[in-house]
Design an enzyme around this catalytic site. Structure first.
Site, PDB file in Angstrom:
ATOM      1  N   PHE A 387       0.849  -1.186   0.000  1.00 34.23           N
ATOM      2  CA  PHE A 387       0.000   0.000   0.000  1.00 34.23           C
ATOM      3  C   PHE A 387       0.890   1.245   0.000  1.00 34.23           C
ATOM      4  O   PHE A 387       1.724   1.430   0.892  1.00 34.23           O
ATOM      5  CB  PHE A 387      -0.898   0.028   1.238  1.00 34.23           C
ATOM      6  CG  PHE A 387      -2.051  -0.944   1.181  1.00 34.23           C
ATOM      7  CD1 PHE A 387      -2.117  -1.936   0.221  1.00 34.23           C
ATOM      8  CD2 PHE A 387      -3.079  -0.856   2.106  1.00 34.23           C
ATOM      9  CE1 PHE A 387      -3.177  -2.823   0.171  1.00 34.23           C
ATOM     10  CE2 PHE A 387      -4.152  -1.736   2.067  1.00 34.23           C
ATOM     11  CZ  PHE A 387      -4.199  -2.719   1.097  1.00 34.23           C
ATOM     12  N   GLU A 388       0.691   2.085  -0.987  1.00 32.47           N
ATOM     13  CA  GLU A 388       1.468   3.307  -1.105  1.00 32.47           C
ATOM     14  C   GLU A 388       0.511   4.491  -1.184  1.00 32.47           C
ATOM     15  O   GLU A 388      -0.672   4.367  -0.880  1.00 32.47           O
ATOM     16  CB  GLU A 388       2.385   3.225  -2.333  1.00 32.47           C
ATOM     17  CG  GLU A 388       3.366   2.053  -2.271  1.00 32.47           C
ATOM     18  CD  GLU A 388       4.294   1.968  -3.461  1.00 32.47           C
ATOM     19  OE1 GLU A 388       4.410   2.971  -4.198  1.00 32.47           O
ATOM     20  OE2 GLU A 388       4.907   0.901  -3.676  1.00 32.47           O
TER      21      GLU A 388
END
Length: 601
Positions: A387-388
């Site tokens: 997750f960015e």
């Protein structure tokens, strides 16, 4: 679509019903039957065509499964089925639904098409409508769908009752020739003979359905080492599910080590991301062509249909972008071959463009079911969370990493724990956060303490802490990063060994969160940590030459060849290295892999 249409349709259906028997043919007065095939979704989506959706075992109206679908963007998550009917005959369409703005209807009736809907059904609600077919009508298309942007809906026990119909056939025969092998410490490969009329197959482990597939083979992952399992297979057809095949028993291999699903990884592992869903300047690399040095291969990426949907899809690179892309069958065969060689193949969720925000319970549940479907369809060993962006950001009042309150973080933790419990101790769970999601928590955590800092600072810490007993590997992206303060209270920047040494030492030593000496983030085991680096200068900011990689490994595992940062001990059990990416390393003549092989032998 006009939301007032269901009322008009019901009025029209009622008007048609008034003369009733005067219009019905002798065929219409024949014995009534249910024309819907697999209306309870007990055979997965067999018989249905869905733009989005899966089957879940909770909530259900009856039986063991129900339809779950989430509208996204311009898609209303419609599922349709075309059934055979009699001309000039009256039919009753009904079904049970849950959710907001859920529709049930029929098209192609030859008279007036009908639909019915509910604005809000927090629990199961029955929808019913009727229609009379035209003089030349022999088939109609039934449908159920949600409404754009209104969240997940559920449907179960759909039926179309009237004369004749196409739901009165026999299920397929039970599959034969079920065999098991090859076997690893966490997976068993299965194969069987094709069954005439089968639209798919369901795989059972110890009597419990664990996946559905369209072909005649499957790889069941998430198994415990040195454990005997019993497997059976059923065939899925228009008329339902067959009897179970004869059972076969297989015992998984023994693993080594302990904890976090890492039991059968080598002592030092090389982890790499494989561009499986897109193309860039590094070129496409077929999974079968990845060298044996790579121990964990993360398929990049599974992405959401929309950020808040939780509905993850894995779409392989199209041939228009990747001319050398292998067929789906060859891709699945390559996965099995890697697993037979002791490698782990994971689906990585997120990436730079795939923001995932599990802000609701519905999104959390959809995430679990859609990720499970990917894992089952491809027979994968586990899941990587990448997750960015703003996928994880802390709410203003979220200041305790041990007891988070931010919904997206709480729901992600819950989803990962559910997946781990579903697949068991052999399930491989890895995470690849960026440095400001983790190490920046040393300085900043909780908006009230930041003075305007980015709300992503340290946002992974609650997730890592909650999953620390289940986490196989944490490989923080030590690249594309600004300067980060280490435990020496000095800022360290990318470009040399010191940055990797300081960032990794924080994970292995533990650190006070937001400078609070009474609120210490505990250290991870060395076997849970790999260092994340770009494979080449083309792959991202923060590339370091092989000599600097060796220097970082020497300092962390032997406490020799250190630079300006003094580690808090030597960790010979450090698991290894992660890189972005396999493709970029191939583009650079395997420089990263060769250096790893030379160091760890």
């Amino acid at each position: 679509m006009d939301r007032t249409r269901p009322l008009v349709a019901l009025v029209a259906a009622a008007a048609l019903a008034v003369p009733g028997s005067a219009l019905l043919s002798s065929a219409a007065r024949a014995a009534e039957a249910d024309a819907v095939r697999n209306g309870g979704f007990e055979s997965g989506l067999a018989g249905w065509r869905c733009t989005a959706g899966t089957t879940v075992n909770s909530p259900v109206h009856s039986g063991g499964f129900a339809l779950q679908a989430t509208p996204a963007g311009s898609d209303d998550a419609q599922c349709t089925q075309t059934v055979t009917v009699q001309p000039n005959a009256r039919y009753t369409l009904s079904g049970y639904v849950r959710g907001s703005y859920v529709y049930l209807g029929a098209n192609g009736t030859g008279t007036t098409d009908v639909s019915t809907w509910t604005q809000s059904a927090p629990d199961w609600q029955k929808l019913t409508t009727t229609f009379t077919t035209g003089a030349a009508t022999t088939s109609v298309t039934l449908y159920t769908h949600g409404w754009y942007g209104t969240g997940t809906y559920y449907a179960d026990d759909l039926s179309l009752v009237g004369p004749g119909g196409s739901g009165t056939g026999q299920p397929p025969a039970a599959p034969t020739g079920l065999t098991a092998g090859p076997v690893t410490s966490s997976s068993v490969a299965l194969s069987w003979a094709a069954v005439d009329g089968a639209m798919g197959y369901a795989v059972y482990r110890d009597g419990v359905r664990v996946q559905t597939v369209t072909g005649t083979s499957a790889a069941v992952g998430g198994l415990a080492a040195s454990t005997a399992y019993s497997f059976q297979v059923t065939a899925l057809g228009d008329a339902g599910e067959s009897a179970k095949s004869a059972a076969v028993t297989a015992t998984t291999d023994a693993g080594t080590g302990s904890g976090g699903g890492s039991s059968d990884l080598p002592a030092h592992a090389l982890v790499g991301y494989l561009h499986a869903s897109f193309a860039n300047g590094s070129g496409y690399t077929r999974l079968a062509d990845v060298p044996d040095s790579w121990d964990v291969i993360d398929l990049a990426f599974g992405e959401p249909t929309s950020p808040a949907s939780g509905d993850i899809r894995f779409n392989r690179c199209p041939v228009t972008q990747c001319p050398s892309v292998e067929s789906d069958a060859d891709f699945k065969a390559a996965i099995k071959a890697k697993q037979a060689a002791g490698k782990k193949v994971l689906i990585s969720i997120g990436g730079q463009n795939g923001q995932v925000q599990l802000t609701t319970a519905a999104a959390r549940d959809t995430f679990v079911s859609s990720v499970s479907k990917i894992i089952d369809d491809y027979g994968l060993d586990g899941l990587d969370i990448d997750f960015e962006g703003h996928s994880l950001s802390l709410d203003t009042n979220d200041t305790d990493f041990k007891n988070p309150t931010t919904p997206a973080i709480v729901n992600l933790i819950s989803a990962l724990k559910t997946l781990k419990a579903t697949y068991g101790p052999g399930f491989v769970l890895t995470m690849a956060p960026e440095t400001f999601f983790v190490q920046m928590g040393y300085q900043y955590y909780g908006t009230g303490k930041w003075g305007g800092q980015d709300p992503r600072c340290g946002a992974y810490l609650p997730v890592i802490y909650a999953l620390r007993g289940d986490l196989t590997l944490l490989h923080v992206q030590d690249y594309n990063s600004g300067p980060i303060m280490g435990l020496d209270n000095q800022y360290h920047s990318m470009g040399g060994a010191d940055f990797h040494i300081a960032m990794t030492d924080m994970l292995l030593t533990g650190f006070p969160v937001a400078g609070d000496a009474n609120n210490v983030f505990p250290p991870l085991r060395p076997d849970q940590v790999a260092i994340g680096m770009p494979a080449s200068a083309n792959a991202g900011n923060g590339y370091v030459a092989p000599a600097e990689v060796t220097k970082a490994l020497d300092c962390l595992t032997k406490r020799t060849n250190c630079g300006s940062y003094a580690t808090h001990g030597s960790r010979p059990d450090l698991r290894g290295l992660m890189t972005w990416s396999v493709n970029w390393d191939r583009y650079s003549n395997w420089e990263f892999q060769k250096n790893f092989d030379a160091y760890f032998g």
